[in-house]
Write a protein that holds these residues in place. Structure first.
Motif, PDB file in Angstrom:
ATOM      1  N   ALA A   4       0.822  -1.219   0.000  1.00 50.10           N
ATOM      2  CA  ALA A   4       0.000   0.000   0.000  1.00 50.10           C
ATOM      3  C   ALA A   4       0.852   1.264   0.000  1.00 50.10           C
ATOM      4  CB  ALA A   4      -0.954   0.000   1.188  1.00 50.10           C
ATOM      5  N   GLY A   5       1.971   1.195  -0.703  1.00 53.83           N
ATOM      6  CA  GLY A   5       2.817   2.374  -0.848  1.00 53.83           C
ATOM      7  C   GLY A   5       3.790   2.601   0.285  1.00 53.83           C
ATOM      8  N   LYS A   6       3.866   1.671   1.241  1.00 55.65           N
ATOM      9  CA  LYS A   6       4.787   1.850   2.376  1.00 55.65           C
ATOM     10  C   LYS A   6       6.234   1.565   1.985  1.00 55.65           C
ATOM     11  CE  LYS A   6       1.590   0.667   6.124  1.00 55.65           C
ATOM     12  NZ  LYS A   6       0.471   0.127   5.342  1.00 55.65           N
ATOM     13  N   ALA A   7       6.426   0.810   0.923  1.00 56.08           N
ATOM     14  CA  ALA A   7       7.782   0.457   0.496  1.00 56.08           C
ATOM     15  C   ALA A   7       7.805   0.355  -1.025  1.00 56.08           C
ATOM     16  CB  ALA A   7       8.208  -0.874   1.125  1.00 56.08           C
ATOM     17  N   PHE A   8       9.015   0.343  -1.571  1.00 59.23           N
ATOM     18  CA  PHE A   8       9.186   0.211  -3.012  1.00 59.23           C
ATOM     19  C   PHE A   8      10.131  -0.944  -3.287  1.00 59.23           C
ATOM     20  CE2 PHE A   8       7.805   4.516  -2.402  1.00 59.23           C
ATOM     21  CZ  PHE A   8       7.011   4.778  -3.500  1.00 59.23           C
ATOM     22  N   GLN A   9       9.872  -1.650  -4.358  1.00 61.14           N
ATOM     23  CA  GLN A   9      10.761  -2.729  -4.744  1.00 61.14           C
ATOM     24  C   GLN A   9      11.301  -2.466  -6.143  1.00 61.14           C
ATOM     25  OE1 GLN A   9       7.457  -5.924  -6.509  1.00 61.14           O
ATOM     26  NE2 GLN A   9       8.673  -6.486  -4.748  1.00 61.14           N
ATOM     27  N   LYS A  10      12.504  -2.941  -6.385  1.00 60.04           N
ATOM     28  CA  LYS A  10      13.121  -2.839  -7.703  1.00 60.04           C
ATOM     29  C   LYS A  10      13.130  -4.232  -8.306  1.00 60.04           C
ATOM     30  CE  LYS A  10      16.107   1.153  -6.751  1.00 60.04           C
ATOM     31  NZ  LYS A  10      15.511   2.052  -7.769  1.00 60.04           N
ATOM     32  N   ARG A  11      12.627  -4.321  -9.553  1.00 61.99           N
ATOM     33  CA  ARG A  11      12.510  -5.626 -10.190  1.00 61.99           C
ATOM     34  C   ARG A  11      13.049  -5.557 -11.613  1.00 61.99           C
ATOM     35  NH1 ARG A  11       6.618  -8.082  -9.480  1.00 61.99           N
ATOM     36  NH2 ARG A  11       7.821  -9.969  -9.899  1.00 61.99           N
ATOM     37  N   THR A  66       3.291  -1.992 -17.115  1.00 60.33           N
ATOM     38  CA  THR A  66       2.323  -0.907 -17.090  1.00 60.33           C
ATOM     39  C   THR A  66       2.905   0.187 -16.204  1.00 60.33           C
ATOM     40  OG1 THR A  66       1.099  -1.770 -15.164  1.00 60.33           O
ATOM     41  CG2 THR A  66       0.391  -2.487 -17.353  1.00 60.33           C
ATOM     42  N   ILE A  67       2.752   1.443 -16.614  1.00 59.73           N
ATOM     43  CA  ILE A  67       3.333   2.545 -15.849  1.00 59.73           C
ATOM     44  C   ILE A  67       2.230   3.372 -15.197  1.00 59.73           C
ATOM     45  CG2 ILE A  67       5.362   2.620 -17.337  1.00 59.73           C
ATOM     46  CD1 ILE A  67       4.171   5.247 -18.498  1.00 59.73           C
ATOM     47  N   ARG A  68       2.482   3.790 -13.970  1.00 59.42           N
ATOM     48  CA  ARG A  68       1.513   4.612 -13.251  1.00 59.42           C
ATOM     49  C   ARG A  68       1.505   6.030 -13.811  1.00 59.42           C
ATOM     50  NH1 ARG A  68       1.322   5.184  -6.697  1.00 59.42           N
ATOM     51  NH2 ARG A  68       0.965   2.941  -6.927  1.00 59.42           N
ATOM     52  N   PRO A  69       0.332   6.595 -14.091  1.00 65.29           N
ATOM     53  CA  PRO A  69       0.268   7.961 -14.620  1.00 65.29           C
ATOM     54  C   PRO A  69       0.918   8.977 -13.685  1.00 65.29           C
ATOM     55  CG  PRO A  69      -1.844   6.866 -14.885  1.00 65.29           C
ATOM     56  CD  PRO A  69      -0.989   5.955 -14.048  1.00 65.29           C
ATOM     57  N   ASN A  70       1.487  10.026 -14.286  1.00 68.20           N
ATOM     58  CA  ASN A  70       2.071  11.164 -13.562  1.00 68.20           C
ATOM     59  C   ASN A  70       3.349  10.824 -12.808  1.00 68.20           C
ATOM     60  OD1 ASN A  70       0.135  12.948 -14.427  1.00 68.20           O
ATOM     61  ND2 ASN A  70      -1.082  12.866 -12.556  1.00 68.20           N
ATOM     62  N   ASN A  71       4.065   9.775 -13.222  1.00 66.26           N
ATOM     63  CA  ASN A  71       5.319   9.433 -12.554  1.00 66.26           C
ATOM     64  C   ASN A  71       6.531   9.513 -13.481  1.00 66.26           C
ATOM     65  OD1 ASN A  71       5.153   8.057  -9.561  1.00 66.26           O
ATOM     66  ND2 ASN A  71       3.200   7.997 -10.654  1.00 66.26           N
ATOM     67  N   ILE A  72       6.378   9.146 -14.724  1.00 65.51           N
ATOM     68  CA  ILE A  72       7.466   9.205 -15.700  1.00 65.51           C
ATOM     69  C   ILE A  72       7.174  10.374 -16.637  1.00 65.51           C
ATOM     70  CG2 ILE A  72       8.656   7.995 -17.563  1.00 65.51           C
ATOM     71  CD1 ILE A  72       7.854   5.371 -16.153  1.00 65.51           C
ATOM     72  N   PRO A  73       7.959  11.448 -16.586  1.00 61.86           N
ATOM     73  CA  PRO A  73       7.645  12.645 -17.378  1.00 61.86           C
ATOM     74  C   PRO A  73       7.644  12.357 -18.875  1.00 61.86           C
ATOM     75  CG  PRO A  73       9.335  13.102 -15.711  1.00 61.86           C
ATOM     76  CD  PRO A  73       9.172  11.620 -15.762  1.00 61.86           C
ATOM     77  N   ASN A  99       1.872   9.063  -2.604  1.00 62.40           N
ATOM     78  CA  ASN A  99       3.015   9.395  -3.464  1.00 62.40           C
ATOM     79  C   ASN A  99       2.839  10.719  -4.190  1.00 62.40           C
ATOM     80  OD1 ASN A  99       4.527   7.066  -2.881  1.00 62.40           O
ATOM     81  ND2 ASN A  99       3.366   5.872  -4.365  1.00 62.40           N
ATOM     82  N   SER A 100       1.809  11.475  -3.829  1.00 60.81           N
ATOM     83  CA  SER A 100       1.629  12.814  -4.401  1.00 60.81           C
ATOM     84  C   SER A 100       2.857  13.656  -4.069  1.00 60.81           C
ATOM     85  CB  SER A 100       0.378  13.472  -3.822  1.00 60.81           C
ATOM     86  OG  SER A 100      -0.772  12.676  -4.046  1.00 60.81           O
ATOM     87  N   LYS A 101       3.222  14.542  -4.992  1.00 62.92           N
ATOM     88  CA  LYS A 101       4.448  15.313  -4.799  1.00 62.92           C
ATOM     89  C   LYS A 101       4.340  16.283  -3.623  1.00 62.92           C
ATOM     90  CE  LYS A 101       5.832  14.823  -9.631  1.00 62.92           C
ATOM     91  NZ  LYS A 101       4.782  13.866  -9.977  1.00 62.92           N
TER      92      LYS A 101
END
Length: 319
Positions: free
Chosen positions: A133-140, A150-157, A276-278
């Motif tokens: 639920a957004g508490k951590a991030f993993q690299k895969r 699939t990419i989450r909107p508003n994260n990759i410019p 994760n909002s800026k």
């Protein structure tokens, strides 16, 4: 040199911004190779030039009538046929309602792996995605084979448009058959003029708005800011607004530049959809509300007093 395929999306005749962000991700994956895009549905080819300005060298247009409205069977068949034809090394989709539905179906049929909800990528390629639920991030990363993400909107410019670049438009005939469902009419309830999932600014209300009328000050503020209006599940469950506005673990996941939470306590389920909002601004009468723990700026006060003041001040600056 790699070939990367992007499935571009349109909504109400407009190209969705996440499609341009997907092209930016594709250019990283291509490593100087070829980026191609796909548009599904009648009249969708009108957006081919925009995709070319943002890096697509070739745009395949499948204007089959069955693709006019999204149905899983039609899109899966069309995308699978296009992948068989193009033979890409990677496929990129937006982490939207369509992308979340189509990507795993196609990946399963073709025996590919899938990394979903990507928020960042780096050479390797290595993909970052949120977990718990957004508490951590993993690299895969993929060990081998074709890449599908699939990419989450508003994260990759999205890359800046280069009108000097053009795409080759290629009509692509698809065979759509054995549809188990047909869309005859779409009745859409929205949170306003701005698409909630791609909005740069969101004004969101919780149980603290107290009623459906309590959303009026939020809509007024959103109108001034050019923002979308969202809600917590509590507000939706209380029938203050429609569930199409829900943000959270069981609603929409958003990543705006500015998120203004009004009368939202900050339950973990809601935080999963917006943490994760800026920049996060919280307005709540309870100084101990959990929302203040994730907020960049907090205002302890009655939203019915604070929001109109903010609206008045923003009008002086923006209108």
């Amino acid at each position: 040199m790699k070939k990367v395929l992007v499935l571009a999306e349109t909504r109400d005749g407009q190209l969705r911004n996440v499609s341009l962000e997907a092209l930016a991700a594709a250019q990283v994956l291509a490593e100087g190779g070829e980026v191609v895009a796909a548009l599904f549905g009648p009249d969708s080819g009108a957006h081919a030039a925009t995709l070319g300005h943002h890096g697509a060298g070739t745009v395949y247009v499948a204007d089959h009538a069955a693709l006019a409205q999204y149905t899983p069977d039609a899109y899966v068949q069309a995308l699978k046929q296009l992948i068989d034809h193009v033979s890409p090394d990677a496929v990129v989709l937006g982490h939207t309602a369509i992308g979340r539905d189509v990507a795993p179906r196609v990946a399963a049929r073709l025996g590919y792996g899938l990394i979903s909800d990507v928020t960042a990528l780096e050479p390797g390629p290595v993909f970052t995605r949120p977990i718990y639920a957004g508490k951590a991030f993993q690299k895969r990363k993929f060990s081998d084979g074709m890449i599908m993400i699939t990419i989450r909107p508003n994260n990759i410019p999205a890359a800046a448009a280069d009108t000097g670049k053009t795409a080759t438009v290629v009509p692509f005939d698809v065979e759509i058959k054995d549809l188990r469902s047909i869309v005859k009419e779409v009745v859409r309830k929205t949170s306003g003029k701005v698409d909630l999932s791609e909005a740069k600014i969101i004004v969101s209300g919780g149980r603290g708005v107290k009623s459906a009328d309590g959303f009026k000050p939020l809509y007024e503020l959103a109108e001034v800011l050019g923002a979308a209006v969202g809600a917590s599940r509590g507000a939706c469950d209380a029938d203050y607004c429609d569930y199409s506005m829900q943000i959270g673990q069981t609603g929409k996941v958003v990543t705006p530049d500015l998120y203004i939470a009004c009368g939202i306590s900050g339950a973990i389920q809601h935080l999963a959809g917006m943490s994760n909002s800026k920049v996060i601004v919280a307005i709540n009468k309870d100084p101990e509300a959990p929302i203040f723990q994730v907020a960049d700026y907090g205002i302890v006060g009655d939203l019915f007093e604070v929001v109109p003041l903010l609206t008045a001040e923003f009008k002086k600056v923006l209108v």
